[in-house]
Design a protein around this motif. Sequence first.
Motif, mmCIF file in Angstrom:
data_model
loop_
_atom_site.group_PDB
_atom_site.id
_atom_site.type_symbol
_atom_site.label_atom_id
_atom_site.label_comp_id
_atom_site.label_asym_id
_atom_site.label_seq_id
_atom_site.Cartn_x
_atom_site.Cartn_y
_atom_site.Cartn_z
ATOM 1 N N HIS A 637 -57.928 19.662 24.836
ATOM 2 C CA HIS A 637 -56.795 20.514 24.504
ATOM 3 C C HIS A 637 -56.918 21.848 25.231
ATOM 4 O O HIS A 637 -57.993 22.437 25.300
ATOM 5 N N PHE A 658 -48.518 16.323 27.342
ATOM 6 C CA PHE A 658 -47.838 16.932 26.212
ATOM 7 C C PHE A 658 -48.681 16.950 24.945
ATOM 8 O O PHE A 658 -48.546 17.865 24.132
ATOM 9 N N TYR A 659 -49.526 15.976 24.753
ATOM 10 C CA TYR A 659 -50.309 16.014 23.521
ATOM 11 C C TYR A 659 -51.699 16.611 23.719
ATOM 12 O O TYR A 659 -52.479 16.690 22.787
ATOM 13 N N LEU A 662 -50.632 21.398 23.655
ATOM 14 C CA LEU A 662 -49.730 21.523 22.508
ATOM 15 C C LEU A 662 -49.018 22.870 22.480
ATOM 16 O O LEU A 662 -48.013 23.015 21.788
ATOM 17 N N LYS A 665 -44.728 25.632 26.278
ATOM 18 C CA LYS A 665 -43.358 25.992 25.900
ATOM 19 C C LYS A 665 -42.396 25.908 27.075
ATOM 20 O O LYS A 665 -41.190 25.778 26.871
ATOM 21 N N SER A 680 -44.415 12.400 24.477
ATOM 22 C CA SER A 680 -44.707 13.668 23.809
ATOM 23 C C SER A 680 -45.919 13.577 22.904
ATOM 24 O O SER A 680 -46.525 14.599 22.587
ATOM 25 N N SER A 681 -46.284 12.374 22.474
ATOM 26 C CA SER A 681 -47.440 12.225 21.600
ATOM 27 C C SER A 681 -47.916 10.784 21.656
ATOM 28 O O SER A 681 -47.244 9.896 22.200
ATOM 29 N N SER A 686 -44.833 14.000 16.456
ATOM 30 C CA SER A 686 -45.082 14.843 17.609
ATOM 31 C C SER A 686 -45.314 16.281 17.167
ATOM 32 O O SER A 686 -44.638 16.789 16.268
ATOM 33 N N SER A 688 -45.272 18.690 19.577
ATOM 34 C CA SER A 688 -44.844 19.421 20.765
ATOM 35 C C SER A 688 -44.090 20.694 20.381
ATOM 36 O O SER A 688 -43.270 20.701 19.460
ATOM 37 N N THR A 689 -44.398 21.765 21.115
ATOM 38 C CA THR A 689 -43.685 23.040 20.945
ATOM 39 C C THR A 689 -42.842 23.374 22.176
ATOM 40 O O THR A 689 -42.411 24.514 22.334
ATOM 41 N N LEU A 690 -42.620 22.384 23.039
ATOM 42 C CA LEU A 690 -41.874 22.607 24.275
ATOM 43 C C LEU A 690 -40.454 23.084 23.966
ATOM 44 O O LEU A 690 -39.748 22.468 23.167
ATOM 45 N N HIS A 711 -39.757 16.009 21.579
ATOM 46 C CA HIS A 711 -39.690 17.463 21.782
ATOM 47 C C HIS A 711 -38.564 18.031 20.928
ATOM 48 O O HIS A 711 -37.509 18.424 21.429
#
Length: 1438
Positions: A637, A658-659, A662, A665, A680-681, A686, A688-690, A711
Amino acid sequence: MQMKKENHTASTVNGTDTDREKGGVENNGVCTDTLPDAVVHKAGSNEAAVRGDPNVSGSRVGTGIRVLKRNMKRNGSRGCVTRKTRFGSRERDWLKGDAQRGCVCLYGGTADPQPPASGPQATSTPQADLRLVLCSTTTTVKELCAQREIEGLYLQLHGDLLRRLDSSERPLQMVYDYLAALGYQDPLRVQREAANSDLSCMIRFYSERPVNADQQERTMLKGVFSVRKGKTQLHKWAERQVILCGTCLIVASVKDSLTGKMHILPLVGGKVEEVRRRQHCLMFSSPGPQAQTYFVNFDTLADYQRWHRQASKVVSQTNSLVDLSCYSLEEVPAYLFYSQDITHLNLRHNFMSLHGSGGLLNLPRFSQLKTLNISHNRLGEFPECVCEILTLTELSFSCNGLKAVPTQIGNLQSLQTLCLDGNCLSSLPEEMGSLVQLSSLGLSFNDFPRIPSVLDRLSGVDKLAMAGNHVETLELATLGRMSHLKCIDLRLNGLRWVKTEALEAVKHITQLDLRDNQLTCLDLSSACSLETLYCQRNQLGVLTLCGFSLRSLHASSNRLNTVNIYPVPNQLSHMDLSRNLLEYLPDWVCDCRKIEALDFTHNFLSELPARLLSSLSLRKLLAGNNGLQRLPDLLDHIPLEVLDLQHNKLGQLPESLFYKALNLKYLNVSANALEIIPPSSQSEESLSTLQELYLTGNNLNENCAPLLVGHQNLKVLHMAYNQLLSFPASKLSKLELLEELNVSGNKLKSIPSTVSSCKRLHTLIAHSNQIRVFPEILNLPEIKLVDLSCNELTEILLPDSLPATLHELDLTGNSSLMLEHKTLNVFSHITTLKLDQKSATPGGDSLGSSNLWNHGYSEMSGQRNKLCVSVLAMDHFGDSIEAAYGIFDGDRNEEVPRLLQCTMGDVLSEELLHSSIDSVYMTNTFLTSHRKLGMAGQKLGASALLSYIHHEPSEPRGYFSLTVANVGSCQALLCRDGQPLPLSKLFSLEQSSEEMERVKLSKAIITEDNKVSGVTCCSRLLGCSYLSPWVLPKPWVCTEPLCTQDDFLILGNRALFERVSYQEAVSTVQAVREPRAAAKKLCTLAQSYGCRDNVGAVVVSLNIGEDSCTCEHPTVINGPEPRGPPPTLLPGSALPGDPATPSSSSGIASEFNSETSASEVGSEAGSTASDEHPSSGPTARPERHCSIHPTATLCGPAGHGSAGAGVPHPVLFQRQPSCATFSSNQSDNGLDSDDEAPLEGVISNGSKLEVEVDIHCCAFQIRSGAPESPKDHDPDKMRSDYPNGKMRRQNSVVVSSTNGCLLAVCGREMSDLKKSPSTSSLFGKKLSNGSVVALEDSHNLIEVALEAPKKKSGYFTAPAQQDPEDQLVVPAGLEHDVREQLRSQSPVVPGPPSTPPTTRDPVWDYPHPPATVLPPRDLAPSPTPILGVQQEVYDTAL
């Protein structure tokens, strides 16, 4: 004619009644003034005047100064010199004798006819008394003052400060020098411009200092009022002189206010309160326990409010500060010296003198003064008296032209801050070394060749500011001796070498700024304490640093292929190495423990180290525009938040992106080769904070849509120009937080109905698809912008009401879309509605130029709330086969681009009448537009680019040429043989060393962000006149002959070409081909690449070659191609191919800020006028000509659509009316107001409708067929057709250019416009930018357009205005002589004779040089003389 010597006694020549009847009384649309008296005075002999006259040699004559007195309104002043009747023959002959003679407009001191937009010089006094003074460039102020019996003259530049002129200065020469600095070159044009009183918005002379109420209020309040001392009733009310000046209230005797007994009440920290028991009474109290109190009873409410307002400012101060900046003061008020508690005095931007009761010599009387600012006062020398104010701690003498500092400066032992920026200093006195408390020393933008040695002794100075000097060599050993220096600013010095001969370490320097120099290598390994280094925009190939303390490195725009830092910079947090030649990243980058932001964009990286993406500190990585083919997998991470990988060669992204990231953005992977995106996961849930995802320009298909569902925080999604065939409805509904969606350039046939689940969606851009059904987005509560252009829409299903937030809807390029009346009525509130104009002309009958070029444009506001980019596009410029295109960028200002868009085409048309030299007419077009912005009260500026396609005058039968002129950051690009050919010059301080050097030489202050005075980074702009001479309006002009290898032309603003390279722009247009779709793609790409500003693009498709010939057999092929003003024939039917009815392929949209009711809108939005075209005779298909075989003359039916060759027409020599200057008698369709045919395509209540239509005055020349016989010219018949004896134009429209588009208003009188609720706001005085324009029927387009209502989107429209000066009545008795005279000047051609316009000087009948004379162009046949009929005549000599 040489002016004769006159006696001192004034001789008055009164205008007779006959003179007033024939030409003395004129109505120019603003005011009516009579022919004034001419007064001639002798100002004494002047040998220089003789030397300036080529006709007189070896003799002494008197200096003839002729004064023409005017009492005029603001715009009326212009007419006084542009009409022949304003000058008598004697004056004109005298002016023609020498170009060094001219006219100075001299204003009285009691008024200001044109108040500036804002600032302390604004005044509300009555109209000024204007006198036109004829003199020469050698006439001095002393001579003018002796002749006028006045004390002195005052000069005002750009409506700002007033300066008293020295007696030896020469006013006319000052005007000539000013115009030459702007860019005017022709002496005759300079002479004419100098006599134009409209120039007074930029340079103006006063015979007395104008009274300024605002200035008086802020500097001093004075009056006689009833006063009582103390709070008790022991004292009685008495009449006293009361003065509020500086920080004190002064109460004195009425008779002896200066010499008698005075009571001084300090107010700083005190109180000022209203006394309720007495009307208009204030109580003034001093601070402290021993406070004194005075009651002052004012006579009027205005006095009470004025004193209360000013006194409240004084008592609220924490320091005893007096701000007298920007007041054109020559000395401070005498009463100010009674304020002995003053500690801070600001005299910046004045013209302070040494002597006088309030001069600088008296400043030592302020015994407690600590801060003194005398910058920008044109002192020329350092006043030694200032060195006697021993209490000073801060002193500023910036921008005063100082060449030396006196040795007495050492007396100021308390001085802590000394600012000497912007002077001409090359050395400092050694006595400055005694200033032990000095901690800040500003020496930027002087002439120092080296670091002054006195700095060795100034141990308290920790920051050295020497930007903009001439230090070419920096020796670190020298800096080593100055151990007290920590921050050094040496940017913009032309620095070439940094010498490190000594081995001793430099331990004290923590920040070094070496930007914008000429360094090729830099070794700072001995600077072991260096924390921050700025070295952008050099020529560095190698960079060596010490990494012990390094925290921030900025080295972009160099030639670096390696960076050596030892040891590893463990403190490094930010590093910018963009725009270099790096092929790999140094190993030490991955070892940096605290690195947070890395920028490697625009290099040649092929891979990123795996350890880099595993960094536990990296939060921002910019690696776009490289050659990356893959990214390493993420093993753990990471805290990465921003990742930009656009313009690489990525085929896929790491599966775990994406995972593992995390916190990500922002992700931009546009312009790659992606076919799929990672999930995304790993599970259904998920984390995700995108929020922003840019996927434009890849190979993604609809299979990637399910991968976006995870997302759920996504706000911005760009998937333009991929391979999407559809977007799954169930997936789109889960993006509930989506705010902006761009799916343009795909193959979508519909937008899923589940888009209605995105309640926060405010922008939907889906142009260039195959969408047939309008999406269900009109129920969204926050929707603002919808772009569905270039699709296949056939119908629109609307709800009962639309959201109030919707302000822009683009439906252009949908050829099958038919809007019903109900639909248009629902759309009526939309601010900007863009629709196609249905072509009323068969394709085969379009003008020849439509086969040679066509255009498309796009404007996008980005994340701003207003659009500050405007486009001018005219496929048909005038009646000949020409075109004009332009783009204007106001940065953060929306009004200036609109004004330029409305007027610049008209200005170019006028300038073409005076010169055929490309550099001359283009330069004069820009300079005239610059002046018009000043006349409109605009102080802000804009980048501008104007291109003009035309025939070379020397080869009227040859190919076309393209002339481009630009200022600022707008650019033009020609595609030739598939390669970009730049035609413009970028006037940016960062990218033009020549402009940077010019600005430096003029002693401008360039801030750290490379902006002139902190305002703009451009060195040339239209407007911004207050930044003269640093920022100039003179354009770069380039002419390029067009050939068959030229495919298209691209115009764009700064934001476009900052994101899209030249080669990519060319490749993009080549792939699309259709101009409108190509322009939209360019703007979409720029936004997807990270552009958040306004972006605009114009694409002009060129088809010039033998295969593009559109000729038919000509009937008249004799004589050269005429050049001149396009004619305006009798109203009649608009023939096929007429510019008034352009084809839909023209690609330009028009915005209608309409004021008619929705019931007047027709069933089709394409029609802009009635479809009925009454004809006055049979019409024939016009003859067409191409660029390969241009017509020799357009006198016959080929040029004007006449019934047949040889039939004479009544000629109307009509000035090309501006798009906002048509009046009702010019545009009325002949119907009564109650029976007028509705204007189709116009919507009510202030909305804007864009329709496909060309804009420009030349494009709306309404043509008519020839009468079948001479009897058709019967005056009675003509009067019956045109009521009130005035000829009217059939189906003409009043137009205002908006976004390359038009506002149309048909058949309304000006009085009706003023009475209309929807247009009454057009005639107000106050403007949104604070400027004030006189309330009048101005014939100046730019001022009329400026008063148009401002919409939220930034568009504006202009009302119809009448221009009475366009009409000149030729008496019947003189008509034959006029025809003969004009015929004698025209070439003889077979067929109907043409009458060319005169090319004589508009003011004084100067014959133009042969090189600048335009041959007559596009002339109509000469008419048979008709008696008793008044015709509109445009005389180009006026």
